[in-house]
Design an enzyme around this catalytic site. Structure first.
Site, mmCIF file in Angstrom:
data_model
loop_
_atom_site.group_PDB
_atom_site.id
_atom_site.type_symbol
_atom_site.label_atom_id
_atom_site.label_comp_id
_atom_site.label_asym_id
_atom_site.label_seq_id
_atom_site.Cartn_x
_atom_site.Cartn_y
_atom_site.Cartn_z
ATOM 1 N N GLY B 42 -30.464 21.964 -1.799
ATOM 2 C CA GLY B 42 -30.502 22.821 -0.616
ATOM 3 C C GLY B 42 -29.596 22.225 0.440
ATOM 4 N N HIS B 266 -45.209 32.295 9.753
ATOM 5 C CA HIS B 266 -44.158 33.024 10.474
ATOM 6 C C HIS B 266 -44.654 34.407 10.882
ATOM 7 C CE1 HIS B 266 -40.371 34.779 11.535
ATOM 8 N NE2 HIS B 266 -39.748 33.644 11.314
ATOM 9 N N SER B 284 -36.066 38.203 9.987
ATOM 10 C CA SER B 284 -35.696 37.160 10.936
ATOM 11 C C SER B 284 -36.360 37.354 12.282
ATOM 12 C CB SER B 284 -34.193 37.147 11.132
ATOM 13 O OG SER B 284 -33.887 36.312 12.214
ATOM 14 N N ARG B 330 -43.370 30.576 17.256
ATOM 15 C CA ARG B 330 -43.983 31.246 16.110
ATOM 16 C C ARG B 330 -45.486 31.071 16.029
ATOM 17 N NH1 ARG B 330 -39.232 29.577 11.858
ATOM 18 N NH2 ARG B 330 -37.747 30.986 12.813
HETATM 19 C C1 LIG Z 1 -36.846 33.470 4.336
HETATM 20 C C2 LIG Z 1 -36.545 32.232 5.100
HETATM 21 C C3 LIG Z 1 -35.714 32.274 6.209
HETATM 22 C C4 LIG Z 1 -35.423 31.129 6.920
HETATM 23 N N1 LIG Z 1 -34.597 31.213 8.001
HETATM 24 C C5 LIG Z 1 -34.283 30.100 8.682
HETATM 25 C C6 LIG Z 1 -33.380 30.154 9.776
HETATM 26 O O1 LIG Z 1 -32.872 31.215 10.139
HETATM 27 N N2 LIG Z 1 -33.086 29.011 10.431
HETATM 28 C C7 LIG Z 1 -33.623 27.807 10.063
HETATM 29 O O2 LIG Z 1 -33.297 26.805 10.676
HETATM 30 N N3 LIG Z 1 -34.463 27.729 8.997
HETATM 31 C C8 LIG Z 1 -34.807 28.837 8.313
HETATM 32 N N4 LIG Z 1 -35.668 28.750 7.244
HETATM 33 C C9 LIG Z 1 -36.143 27.436 6.793
HETATM 34 C C10 LIG Z 1 -35.069 26.739 5.981
HETATM 35 O O3 LIG Z 1 -34.381 27.680 5.203
HETATM 36 C C11 LIG Z 1 -35.608 25.675 5.061
HETATM 37 O O4 LIG Z 1 -36.509 24.865 5.715
HETATM 38 C C12 LIG Z 1 -34.494 24.807 4.549
HETATM 39 O O5 LIG Z 1 -33.464 25.579 4.014
HETATM 40 C C13 LIG Z 1 -34.971 23.811 3.524
HETATM 41 O O6 LIG Z 1 -33.854 23.137 2.995
HETATM 42 P P1 LIG Z 1 -34.008 21.900 2.055
HETATM 43 O O7 LIG Z 1 -32.642 21.431 1.757
HETATM 44 O O8 LIG Z 1 -34.932 20.912 2.636
HETATM 45 O O9 LIG Z 1 -34.733 22.419 0.727
HETATM 46 P P2 LIG Z 1 -34.499 23.709 -0.209
HETATM 47 O O10 LIG Z 1 -33.410 24.557 0.231
HETATM 48 O O11 LIG Z 1 -35.839 24.291 -0.408
HETATM 49 O O12 LIG Z 1 -34.007 23.079 -1.563
HETATM 50 C C14 LIG Z 1 -34.859 22.452 -2.462
HETATM 51 C C15 LIG Z 1 -34.033 21.979 -3.626
HETATM 52 O O13 LIG Z 1 -34.813 21.082 -4.397
HETATM 53 C C16 LIG Z 1 -34.790 21.468 -5.744
HETATM 54 N N5 LIG Z 1 -36.057 21.039 -6.312
HETATM 55 C C17 LIG Z 1 -37.316 21.281 -5.853
HETATM 56 N N6 LIG Z 1 -38.204 20.667 -6.641
HETATM 57 C C18 LIG Z 1 -37.520 20.037 -7.600
HETATM 58 C C19 LIG Z 1 -37.875 19.234 -8.699
HETATM 59 N N7 LIG Z 1 -39.154 18.930 -8.972
HETATM 60 N N8 LIG Z 1 -36.885 18.782 -9.518
HETATM 61 C C20 LIG Z 1 -35.577 19.060 -9.265
HETATM 62 N N9 LIG Z 1 -35.189 19.800 -8.212
HETATM 63 C C21 LIG Z 1 -36.150 20.267 -7.406
HETATM 64 C C22 LIG Z 1 -34.552 22.940 -5.746
HETATM 65 O O14 LIG Z 1 -33.992 23.329 -6.963
HETATM 66 C C23 LIG Z 1 -33.576 23.071 -4.589
HETATM 67 O O15 LIG Z 1 -32.277 22.769 -5.032
HETATM 68 C C24 LIG Z 1 -35.978 29.894 6.525
HETATM 69 C C25 LIG Z 1 -36.807 29.841 5.422
HETATM 70 C C26 LIG Z 1 -37.115 30.995 4.717
HETATM 71 C C27 LIG Z 1 -38.060 30.930 3.572
#
Ligand SMILES: Cc1cc2nc3c(=O)[nH]c(=O)nc-3n(C[C@H](O)[C@H](O)[C@H](O)COP(=O)(O)OP(=O)(O)OC[C@H]3O[C@@H](n4cnc5c(N)ncnc54)[C@H](O)[C@@H]3O)c2cc1C
Ligand code: FES
Lengths: 251, 637
Positions: B42, B266, B284, B330
């Site tokens: 991510g 949310h 959003s 929120r």
């Molecule tokens: C619908 C929605 C809208 C949002 N809008 C906003 C916004 O406008 N602004 C904002 O700031 N935030 C927003 N958020 C929150 C934000 O998107 C997330 O908090 C953020 O993207 C999380 O990023 P991350 O890199 O931590 O994890 P993620 O993007 O969740 O990535 C997790 C990664 O870990 C991998 N993974 C998980 N478990 C395992 C495992 N056991 N083994 C191997 N790989 C694994 C997955 O494959 C993925 O690649 C939103 C969230 C949602 C759900």
């Protein structure tokens, strides 16, 4: 209250693994709520199959909101189903009639081998991106964001192109299994932005070469890709890619 | 165990710079000798993997999806905050810091949040240079909009697809490093165990999701960027593959878990419509810029919304919070929606919804302006509900969305296991008890681009790391442990499906550990969860076999973890005898029904240590010290 629930007949492509021979299998599913999504209908069917000690149908999906590009099925002969501008996960059961038979197949294209049932291997797209789908800017080396001005029209056009979700429907729909819309969209996004200029030549050449190497076919302007693209990416992307490629070759 | 947050001394604004100078720097030639395993692609994982590879470390990058580009971050819609002050409305690093600390209800670390605000501007610079097509003004400059909990306009966005564009930027950077040979990507892999050698995190066991084989990977440090755990509720706005398993399995190996009960519900999601439903769709929060939230004044008023006259509508957010109005944070918006529905004034078939009305905005600005701003959201709403949001008010209801809790990390983003770093939503760090909109993208990218690449050098450069290989006994044991778990799952052959168990744990969590909580309910959850867990291990029915693509089995492993993790969430929520941010304890509220903190007794991070299943977790407290802001009753009136 009146019950509008549907009975749906399915013909689903089942294939045990990459090497196995696949076949269509028939299923009937009753009591389908028209508000359900297509994938939720398959979830329900899978629950039934699991309970009957049958193997559930494997299909890729993740966001279920049309943005991750993970889902993808050919529904009644059309990639991502009958409605344009949507992904498979956005298809709703109210789009079908009671008693209707729905044909479900995986993406069919040589560069996307089937892994199991409806799941295919799209890693070729990643390899095309590795070849040149980026602007090389190391972390920390960027100037202030406002030092580069981008006219709104160009930023908007670049965004239209950047909307590609990499689902592969364009390839699945193309009689030549060409990946030109996918590559054209990325090339166009960067070609429309000042930041993308320094590597423009290298980028288009490398991405096109990799596309060929992966076994994607050439584009012969059928336009099927544009018709199925869930993000409505215009075929102008391909024209722009050709222009960029031509510019590169006269360099 | 003594928790050391490693917050550097000195004045707030100088801490990070000073720390960067004080940290060990690895000689560029030596960087090549190190391998870092990054789980998750991510925003946090992809940006970290790319940035570390650029510095010269070898990186292996893992994800569940078929491509790193599909991580859950792709779904983020609204935008990303930064303190650029381009609109000249008085924003500053200090103001962003202050809003974020206050928004988190004073339950986060000053030093972390200040650093986050400091690097926020670099993120915008970096992503613009990568070609992220942010929204622009006609003069070619970047556009901004406002989000909840702030009175300035500091949110940068790319239509309704900001997460997608930022993730594709990070993914491109990652692909560039694959090209240069510094990163190997390993998609369709699920991490199932952490491998510890000499008490350090030295490797992971992953399950290859195509052929079911267990694979071993060794490294000098492990980074978990595996996202949040809102899927414990079964229905949430998260992607289907989001899970708690990677952090949970690391927790069971010794990493303390911080503030598990802090969950964000949310306010603007499309309401639930039936039992078949597999996920809830977020719209959003930017919609609240122009949409007005209301319910009928009368209980059980079943008239169609457009037939309810103005003076019979209750715009309850505007009424109760005249300063912030519909833009309250929120947690406040969600709780108020629940309150009016509990009073019997909810709308729609289920009575579990409130209206979000664009009538007045359309009157004032014209439909075109609204369409340009939110067109894709209106389309999405139509597709799901078959209703036209331009003609009738949308119906919305709160849904689990984001988890502020996560593995405890110090200022260097390292967990209590040496070498195990945790970034993005997976850690507990910067949002306290409530996250403001547009700040998760900011935090994920801050961690990945601008914090971890420095702090990991400090660890690698200052730690004695024995040379080990995947033949080490510890790898064999961890693999055997993982395999035994999946063998066991398949051998049960019971009668209830994985999904049924997931729905059951989800409804326990939603009912008792959801939007509002009380001791009685939490105690009930603490009884019901172990009972359900026991039933799961006797009666779950899983299809297929281990040696091929089997999503049902993947989910079984994750649900098994929720059935343990849910208990910790409930325990944390029960112990925190106060209300703060997303954690609302009914016993602790003001007369007006607002969250009532207990600063004297609860100004700390609760970090829980695993003691074995069936035993109580041990609580460790990290006191939160506020030297720069004064704790006040959060008010948005
Ligand atoms: C619908 C929605 C809208 C949002 N809008 C906003 C916004 O406008 N602004 C904002 O700031 N935030 C927003 N958020 C929150 C934000 O998107 C997330 O908090 C953020 O993207 C999380 O990023 P991350 O890199 O931590 O994890 P993620 O993007 O969740 O990535 C997790 C990664 O870990 C991998 N993974 C998980 N478990 C395992 C495992 N056991 N083994 C191997 N790989 C694994 C997955 O494959 C993925 O690649 C939103 C969230 C949602 C759900
Ligand atoms: S599941 Fe993400 S686009 Fe369909």
């Amino acid at each position: 209250m009146e019950n509008n629930n549907l009975t749906i007949k399915l013909k689903v492509w089942r294939q045990e693994n990459a090497g196995a021979k696949g076949k269509f299998v028939d299923y009937t599913i009753d009591d389908v709520n028209p508000d359900m999504s297509f994938l939720e209908m398959l979830d329900e069917l899978n629950e039934e199959l699991i309970k009957k000690d049958d193997l559930p149908i494997e299909f890729d999906n993740d966001c279920r909101e049309g943005i991750c590009g993970m889902c993808g099925m050919v529904i009644n002969g059309t990639a991502h189903g009958p409605k344009s501008g949507t992904t498979t996960c956005e298809v709703r059961m109210r789009q079908f009639k009671d008693g209707e038979t729905i044909l479900i197949e995986p993406w069919r294209a040589r560069p996307f081998p089937v892994i199991k049932d409806l799941v295919v291997d799209r890693s070729a797209f990643d390899r095309i991106m590795v070849a040149g789908g980026y602007i090389d800017v190391k972390t920390g080396s960027a100037p202030d964001a406002h030092t580069v001005l981008v006219p709104k029209e160009n930023a908007d056009l670049a965004m239209d192109m950047a909307a590609c979700i990499g689902c592969g429907a364009c390839v699945a729909a193309c009689p030549n299994a060409s990946a030109s819309l996918f590559v054209g969209a990325k090339v166009s996004q960067f070609a429309l932005l000042p930041q993308g200029q320094p590597e423009a030549t290298k980028r288009v050449e490398a991405m096109v070469a990799q596309m060929d190497e992966e076994g994607f076919g050439a584009c012969s302007n059928h336009g099927e890709c544009e018709a199925v693209c869930p993000k409505n990416i215009s075929i102008l992307a391909i024209a722009r890619m050709r222009r960029e490629y031509w510019k590169a070759s006269v360099h | 165990m003594k928790l050391d947050s490693k917050i550097p001394g000195g004045p707030l604004a100088e801490k990070w710079d000073k720390h960067k100078f004080d940290m060990k720097v690895v000689n560029p030639k030596n960087k090549r000798k190190f391998t870092v395993l990054v789980v998750g692609t991510g925003l946090a994982g992809a940006s970290a993997a790319a940035s570390m590879a650029e510095l010269g470390y070898h990186v292996k990058s893992f994800c569940i999806q078929d491509s790193p580009r599909r991580a859950h971050s792709i779904g983020a819609q609204g935008g990303i905050n930064a303190a650029k002050n381009y609109p000249n409305d008085g924003d500053s690093i200090w103001r962003l810091f202050y809003d974020t600390i206050k928004g988190g209800d004073y339950r986060s670390r000053e030093a972390n949040v200040y650093r986050l605000a400091q690097v926020s501007n670099n993120i915008i610079d970096q992503t613009v240079a990568q070609g992220v097509p942010y929204q622009r003004e006609y003069g070619g400059l970047l556009a901004n909009r406002s989000f909840g909990g702030a009175l300035v306009s500091r949110t940068f966005y790319a239509r309704g697809q900001t997460g997608q564009q930022l993730l594709l930027g990070a993914y491109s950077a990652l692909m560039a490093q694959v090209h240069s040979g510094m990163v190997e990507i390993l998609p369709r892999r699920e991490m199932v165990e952490l491998v510890m050698i000499n008490d350090q995190a030295r490797g992971i066991i992953v399950r290859n999701l195509i052929n079911g084989e267990f694979e071993r990977y060794v490294g000098d440090a492990v980074v978990l960027a595996t996202g949040g755990y809102a899927q414990v509720y079964f229905l949430s706005t998260n992607a289907m593959n989001s899970n708690a398993s990677a952090i949970w399995r690391a927790h069971k190996k010794g990493a303390l878990f911080g503030n598990p009960c802090y969950v964000q519900i949310h306010p603007t999601c499309i309401p639930r419509s039936g039992d078949y439903q597999s996920k809830l769709t977020l719209m959003s929060e930017s919609l609240r810029n122009d949409g007005r939230v209301w319910v009928p004044k009368k209980k059980g008023d079943k008239r169609p919304p457009n037939e309810i006259p103005e003076d019979e509508r209750d715009y309850y957010l505007e009424r109760k919070y005249p300063t912030f109005g519909n833009m309250v944070p929120r947690d406040v918006a969600s709780r108020n929606a629940k309150m009016v529905c509990d009073e019997g004034r909810g709308v729609g078939k289920t009575g579990l919804a409130v209206y979000l009305d664009f009538r007045d905005a359309i009157k004032e600005f014209g439909r075109e302006v609204i369409e340009e701003k939110y067109g894709n959201l209106f389309e999405m709403y139509k597709m799901i509900t078959d209703e036209d949001g331009y003609q009738v008010p949308m119906r919305i209801y709160p849904a689990p969305h984001y988890t502020m809790g996560g593995l405890w990390v110090d200022y260097n983003l390292m967990s209590t296991i040496p070498g195990l770093h945790v970034i993005g939503e997976a850690n507990f760090s910067d949002h306290g008890a409530n996250r403001l909109g547009a700040s998760a993208l900011m935090q994920g990218l801050a961690d990945g681009y601008f914090v971890l690449p420095y702090t990991i050098g400090n660890y690698l450069g200052g730690t004695k790391l024995e040379k080990v290989s995947t033949d080490h006994e510890a790898f064999k044991e961890a693999e055997a442990e993982a395999k035994a778990k999946y063998d066991k799952l398949l051998s049960i052959k019971g009668s209830k499906t994985v999904k049924e168990f997931h729905q059951e744990i989800g409804s326990i969590m939603w009912n008792y550990v959801g939007m509002s909580r009380n001791a009685e309910g939490l105690k009930k959850a603490l009884e019901e969860i172990p009972r359900l867990r026991e039933e799961f291990w006797q009666n779950v029915k899983i299809a297929g076999s281990e040696d091929s693509l089997n999503k049902n089995l993947e989910f079984a492993g994750r649900v098994a973890d929720y059935l343990e993790f849910g208990e910790l969430m409930a325990q944390d929520a029960l112990h925190r005898e106060e209300s703060c941010g997303g954690h609302f304890r009914e016993e602790h509220q003001t007369e007006e029904g607002e969250a009532l903190r207990d600063d004297e007794n609860f100004t700390y991070v609760a970090a829980w240590e695993f003691k074995g299943l069936g035993k109580k977790w041990e609580l460790h407290k990290e006191p939160l010290e506020f030297e720069n802001v004064t704790l006040t009753q959060r008010s948005y009136k």
